[in-house]
Design a protein around this motif. Structure first.
Motif, PDB file in Angstrom:
ATOM      1  N   ASN A  67     -13.758  49.454 -13.527  1.00 55.56           N
ATOM      2  CA  ASN A  67     -13.899  49.591 -12.076  1.00 55.56           C
ATOM      3  C   ASN A  67     -15.364  49.717 -11.681  1.00 55.56           C
ATOM      4  O   ASN A  67     -15.824  49.096 -10.709  1.00 55.56           O
ATOM      5  N   ARG A  68     -16.093  50.532 -12.416  1.00 51.07           N
ATOM      6  CA  ARG A  68     -17.503  50.752 -12.102  1.00 51.07           C
ATOM      7  C   ARG A  68     -18.284  49.436 -12.117  1.00 51.07           C
ATOM      8  O   ARG A  68     -19.053  49.148 -11.186  1.00 51.07           O
ATOM      9  N   ASN A  69     -18.082  48.639 -13.153  1.00 50.28           N
ATOM     10  CA  ASN A  69     -18.792  47.359 -13.234  1.00 50.28           C
ATOM     11  C   ASN A  69     -18.250  46.334 -12.238  1.00 50.28           C
ATOM     12  O   ASN A  69     -19.004  45.491 -11.737  1.00 50.28           O
ATOM     13  N   ALA A  70     -16.942  46.413 -11.945  1.00 48.94           N
ATOM     14  CA  ALA A  70     -16.380  45.516 -10.929  1.00 48.94           C
ATOM     15  C   ALA A  70     -16.983  45.808  -9.558  1.00 48.94           C
ATOM     16  O   ALA A  70     -17.273  44.878  -8.782  1.00 48.94           O
ATOM     17  N   TYR A  71     -17.208  47.084  -9.238  1.00 53.23           N
ATOM     18  CA  TYR A  71     -17.801  47.440  -7.949  1.00 53.23           C
ATOM     19  C   TYR A  71     -19.239  46.932  -7.853  1.00 53.23           C
ATOM     20  O   TYR A  71     -19.701  46.543  -6.768  1.00 53.23           O
ATOM     21  N   ILE A  72     -19.954  46.915  -8.977  1.00 51.35           N
ATOM     22  CA  ILE A  72     -21.312  46.357  -8.974  1.00 51.35           C
ATOM     23  C   ILE A  72     -21.267  44.865  -8.661  1.00 51.35           C
ATOM     24  O   ILE A  72     -22.059  44.358  -7.850  1.00 51.35           O
ATOM     25  N   MET A  73     -20.330  44.152  -9.275  1.00 56.77           N
ATOM     26  CA  MET A  73     -20.206  42.712  -9.016  1.00 56.77           C
ATOM     27  C   MET A  73     -19.770  42.450  -7.579  1.00 56.77           C
ATOM     28  O   MET A  73     -20.200  41.463  -6.955  1.00 56.77           O
ATOM     29  N   ILE A  74     -18.909  43.333  -7.045  1.00 57.25           N
ATOM     30  CA  ILE A  74     -18.515  43.191  -5.637  1.00 57.25           C
ATOM     31  C   ILE A  74     -19.738  43.348  -4.744  1.00 57.25           C
ATOM     32  O   ILE A  74     -19.928  42.607  -3.769  1.00 57.25           O
ATOM     33  N   ALA A  75     -20.599  44.338  -5.070  1.00 60.04           N
ATOM     34  CA  ALA A  75     -21.792  44.562  -4.260  1.00 60.04           C
ATOM     35  C   ALA A  75     -22.752  43.381  -4.325  1.00 60.04           C
ATOM     36  O   ALA A  75     -23.436  43.072  -3.344  1.00 60.04           O
ATOM     37  N   ILE A  76     -22.785  42.694  -5.475  1.00 57.54           N
ATOM     38  CA  ILE A  76     -23.717  41.569  -5.630  1.00 57.54           C
ATOM     39  C   ILE A  76     -23.171  40.297  -4.988  1.00 57.54           C
ATOM     40  O   ILE A  76     -23.857  39.640  -4.193  1.00 57.54           O
ATOM     41  N   TYR A  77     -21.912  39.944  -5.309  1.00 57.90           N
ATOM     42  CA  TYR A  77     -21.373  38.646  -4.905  1.00 57.90           C
ATOM     43  C   TYR A  77     -20.403  38.705  -3.735  1.00 57.90           C
ATOM     44  O   TYR A  77     -20.163  37.696  -3.078  1.00 57.90           O
ATOM     45  N   GLY A  78     -19.788  39.862  -3.512  1.00 56.76           N
ATOM     46  CA  GLY A  78     -18.848  39.965  -2.406  1.00 56.76           C
ATOM     47  C   GLY A  78     -17.511  39.315  -2.680  1.00 56.76           C
ATOM     48  O   GLY A  78     -16.815  38.916  -1.734  1.00 56.76           O
ATOM     49  N   LYS A  79     -17.108  39.198  -3.962  1.00 56.46           N
ATOM     50  CA  LYS A  79     -15.812  38.616  -4.288  1.00 56.46           C
ATOM     51  C   LYS A  79     -14.744  39.706  -4.343  1.00 56.46           C
ATOM     52  O   LYS A  79     -15.032  40.890  -4.238  1.00 56.46           O
ATOM     53  N   GLY A  80     -13.474  39.282  -4.544  1.00 57.03           N
ATOM     54  CA  GLY A  80     -12.369  40.221  -4.639  1.00 57.03           C
ATOM     55  C   GLY A  80     -12.428  41.047  -5.912  1.00 57.03           C
ATOM     56  O   GLY A  80     -13.197  40.767  -6.838  1.00 57.03           O
ATOM     57  N   PHE A  81     -11.570  42.084  -5.968  1.00 57.81           N
ATOM     58  CA  PHE A  81     -11.628  43.015  -7.090  1.00 57.81           C
ATOM     59  C   PHE A  81     -11.294  42.328  -8.408  1.00 57.81           C
ATOM     60  O   PHE A  81     -12.014  42.495  -9.397  1.00 57.81           O
ATOM     61  N   CYS A  82     -10.204  41.583  -8.449  1.00 60.13           N
ATOM     62  CA  CYS A  82      -9.771  40.975  -9.712  1.00 60.13           C
ATOM     63  C   CYS A  82     -10.815  39.997 -10.250  1.00 60.13           C
ATOM     64  O   CYS A  82     -11.155  40.016 -11.441  1.00 60.13           O
ATOM     65  N   MET A  83     -11.341  39.164  -9.374  1.00 59.24           N
ATOM     66  CA  MET A  83     -12.344  38.196  -9.812  1.00 59.24           C
ATOM     67  C   MET A  83     -13.626  38.904 -10.237  1.00 59.24           C
ATOM     68  O   MET A  83     -14.258  38.526 -11.239  1.00 59.24           O
TER      69      MET A  83
END
Length: 725
Positions: free
Chosen positions: A582-598
């Motif tokens: 989750n922690r790393n997924a939230y970082i990717m969300i902050a960078i790219y703005g994609k959905g959680f699963c992706m």
């Protein structure tokens, strides 16, 4: 203004390209291609996981509705005040029991254990009294003495049913109708209930210096029967006394505790500011300081153990003396210092082994922390974001606690038939006290009464009260994890905007923390809620397993205990893995703005393509930050220890008089650790974000003039070393 990004030479480019082919991309996805339009977290976005966002909003509205219904149905007085056999509160203002704040049990011998007493399920008449009895007496004695003087009856009748004033009534009928208690014993109030005043004298349990007494039927009874009826009450009474002393210690030392916490705050800020300019020196000093402090602790424990081993009586084990409220008792045992010695020795050995085998990686992690301190120095507001997280968590926790209390106190008073005879067919049946005397129950079961049992109801709301409590817990866990996720995504967005700025700090957007927070709330509430829900479900499963484990502790089913232990271990590992992803997924969300699963998939693949670097940075960086927290909490704790134990001559007159000096000491140490953790959690998030951004930068760019790296030259040279070790 010259650009600050790093452009390596051709050999560096070729080595980087060669590195990318070391790990087959077939297993962990293709590396990202160069995208000239990519500008980091400040790019065009749209709402992600919209369905989960809608569900989350609906659940919050439902949670508000649940709290409102619980507030309308519940009555906290049912938790605050004890309730007598007639469903009336003891000590409530504006009622006949306003001056009767303590609950009295007619026959406490019928109460098999203290849990029954505290939950008001003891099968005996209960009434509110102004004070507990302070002497032994029986109804038979009072009847005999009444022929001479009325004074004993005047005292005894205050423990009888209101309005009863017939001391000549036959004893058998009084006991059948429970007009009065068959006997009274010296008691004292605890939890607003009268319990026997147990006192241990010379190893013998007594009540008012007596070990035996007689009941109303002139039968000899033992004090141990009272102890069995109220098993564990003496321990609860001791706990109450300890609790009162702890409260007094807090009242006497709260201002010094506050000074200690402010000191921890100042030390943490100074530590972080020094980290900006002297990261390597400060972190190596922290490592050496922690090693020396633990070494001193080992030496001190060995001296104490050696001295006590030669003293008679010091070889008694901790199990033999049991629970003691005075901590100093344990410090006089050689076994206590041996345990301390082994624990500190294990910790010291672990730290030394880590430093010996990971010394190169420790240097790399220190260098990365130095780079992270630059990002923090440019966005200083991030250091204070944990305060927002703390406030949001406090709101969630308070709402959960209040809702739980109101749900637990929902319902109307339920009355049940309490039969004097064991074979009564109406026993434990629901009844109405207003119409009870008109029924045939009293004829079929002589002496039966309609008394208050508990609070409940027959409506769908009351039938599903347990489900509502579970829902309250699940939503609470969801909100807590969402709050933490929001903080992680906000900080990641702020630090990502620093990394992807071509010129630092000129190209860092204004108010990066607020902008990142706004993006997370506006576009990614659904994604954060999705990740938080997954973690909340896992945590809920762990709580249920812990509950089942507590229920099976007394069982002899070894197979069930083994399976449960395995499940607990599996879910603990699952929770740790979900938190990491989750922690790393939230970082990717902050960078790219994609959905959680992706985002979770991209983060996992990116980490696997850089698994060597992950092994270097993740645990080692956390280890260094943990040592920093320990140093701050330990240094403030040492000062507090010398202060509260009167070992500072300058402050001798200022030290408050305490029952237990460890109360403010542990509070200062724990509070200092939490404060340091709040600041260092920002650093940990910064390092993780910079690491993922670095990996993304390497895969997107090659360092040429067309595709330049956005990392600094220092960061590039730091992390390149991990490929060769």
């Amino acid at each position: 203004m010259p650009s600050h990004h790093y452009t390596p030479d051709n050999s560096t480019v070729h080595s980087e390209m060669a590195r990318k082919t070391d790990v087959p991309s077939l297993y962990y996805g293709e590396p990202r291609k160069f995208d000239p339009t990519f500008r980091g977290p400040i790019c065009n976005r749209s709402c992600t996981d919209l369905f989960c966002c809608v569900i989350f909003v609906i659940v919050i509205l439902g949670y508000i509705a649940l709290g409102t219904v619980a507030w309308l149905q519940g009555d906290p007085r049912k938790v605050i005040y004890p309730t007598d056999s007639y469903g009336q509160f003891c000590g409530q203002k504006g009622t006949p029991n306003a001056k009767k704040s303590t609950l009295f049990y007619f026959n406490i011998l019928k109460c098999a254990n203290p849990a029954v007493l505290i939950n008001l399920q003891c099968p005996t008449t209960q009434m509110c009294v102004s004070k507990c009895p302070d002497k032994f007496s029986t109804y038979t004695d009072v009847q005999l003495q009444y022929q001479i003087t009325a004074a004993p009856w005047d005292y005894y009748r205050q423990f009888c049913k209101p309005g009863f004033n017939n001391p000549t009534k036959p004893i058998a009928q009084v006991l059948r109708d429970e007009d009065c208690p068959s006997m009274i014993v010296p008691s004292r109030p605890f939890l607003q209930r009268c319990f026997p005043d147990f006192i241990t004298q010379n190893g013998t349990l007594t009540v008012a210096k007596r070990t035996h007494f007689k009941d109303a039927l002139d039968t000899a009874r033992s004090v141990t029967e009272l102890r069995d009826a109220a098993n564990g009450i003496t321990g609860l009474v001791d706990a109450k006394e300890v609790g009162m002393k702890i409260v007094e210690d807090y009242a006497a030392s709260w201002n010094w505790i506050l000074i200690g916490l402010v000191m921890a705050l100042v030390v943490s800020l100074i530590f972080i500011l020094l980290l900006r300019f002297t990261a390597g020196l400060l972190l190596w000093f922290t490592i050496i300081a922690v090693i020396l402090v633990i070494a001193y602790g080992i030496w001190h424990c060995y001296l104490e153990f050696s001295l006590l081993r030669q003293q008679p009586g010091a070889d008694v084990t901790i199990v033999d003396i049991g629970f003691q409220t005075d901590v100093m008792v344990y410090l006089q045992l050689s076994q206590t210092w041996l345990i301390f010695l082994i624990a500190l020795g294990t910790i010291e050995a672990s730290i030394l082994i880590i430093l010996i085998f990971l010394r190169r990686r420790v240097r790399v992690a220190i260098a990365l922390l130095r780079e992270g301190s630059k990002a923090v120095s440019y966005i200083m507001t991030t250091l204070f974001y944990p305060i927002i997280t703390f406030l949001l968590l406090a709101v969630c926790s308070s709402y959960f606690a209040v809702t739980s209390v109101f749900l637990a106190s929902s319902g109307d008073a339920i009355y049940k038939v309490m039969a004097a005879e064991p074979n009564c067919m109406y026993a434990n049946k629901t009844c109405n006290p207003e119409t009870f005397n008109k029924t045939n129950v009293s004829k079929a079961c002589p002496g039966a009464q309609c008394t208050f049992a508990f609070y409940g109801g027959e409506t769908p709301y009351h039938r599903y009260l347990f489900i509502l409590q579970l829902s309250n817990l699940l939503i609470f866990l969801w909100l807590v994890n969402f709050t933490i996720a929001l903080g992680q995504c906000t900080l990641a967005g702020a630090f990502a905007s620093y990394y992807w700025a071509r010129r630092k700090p000129q190209d860092i957007p204004p108010c990066p923390l607020f902008s990142s927070f706004s993006r997370a709330i506006r576009y990614h509430t659904g994604s954060l809620a999705f990740g938080a829900l997954i973690l909340a479900v896992v945590q809920m499963a762990r709580i249920i397993l812990e509950y089942l484990d507590s229920k099976l502790k007394g069982a002899n089913n070894v197979a069930a205990r083994f399976v449960l232990c395995c499940l607990k271990c599996c879910f603990w590992c699952l929770e740790r893995f979900v938190k990491f992803m989750n922690r790393n997924a939230y970082i990717m969300i902050a960078i790219y703005g994609k959905g959680f699963c992706m985002s979770a998939r991209d983060a996992f693949c990116l980490l696997m393509r850089n698994v060597v670097r992950v092994a270097v940075l993740d645990r080692v960086t956390d280890f260094l930050l943990f040592l920093g927290k320990v140093l701050i909490a330990g240094s403030v704790g040492v000062i507090a220890f010398f202060f509260f134990t009167h070992k500072m001559p300058i402050f001798q007159e200022e030290v408050p008089t305490l029952h237990y000096y460890w109360v403010p000491l542990l509070t200062v140490i724990f509070g200092s650790y939490l404060i340091a953790h709040g600041f260092f959690s920002v650093y940990a998030m910064c390092v993780d974000t910079l690491f993922l951004c670095f990996c993304e930068d390497l895969e997107r760019n090659d360092g040429s003039s067309e595709k330049p790296f956005l990392m600094s030259a220092g960061l590039h040279s730091i992390l390149r070393k991990t490929d060769h070790h």
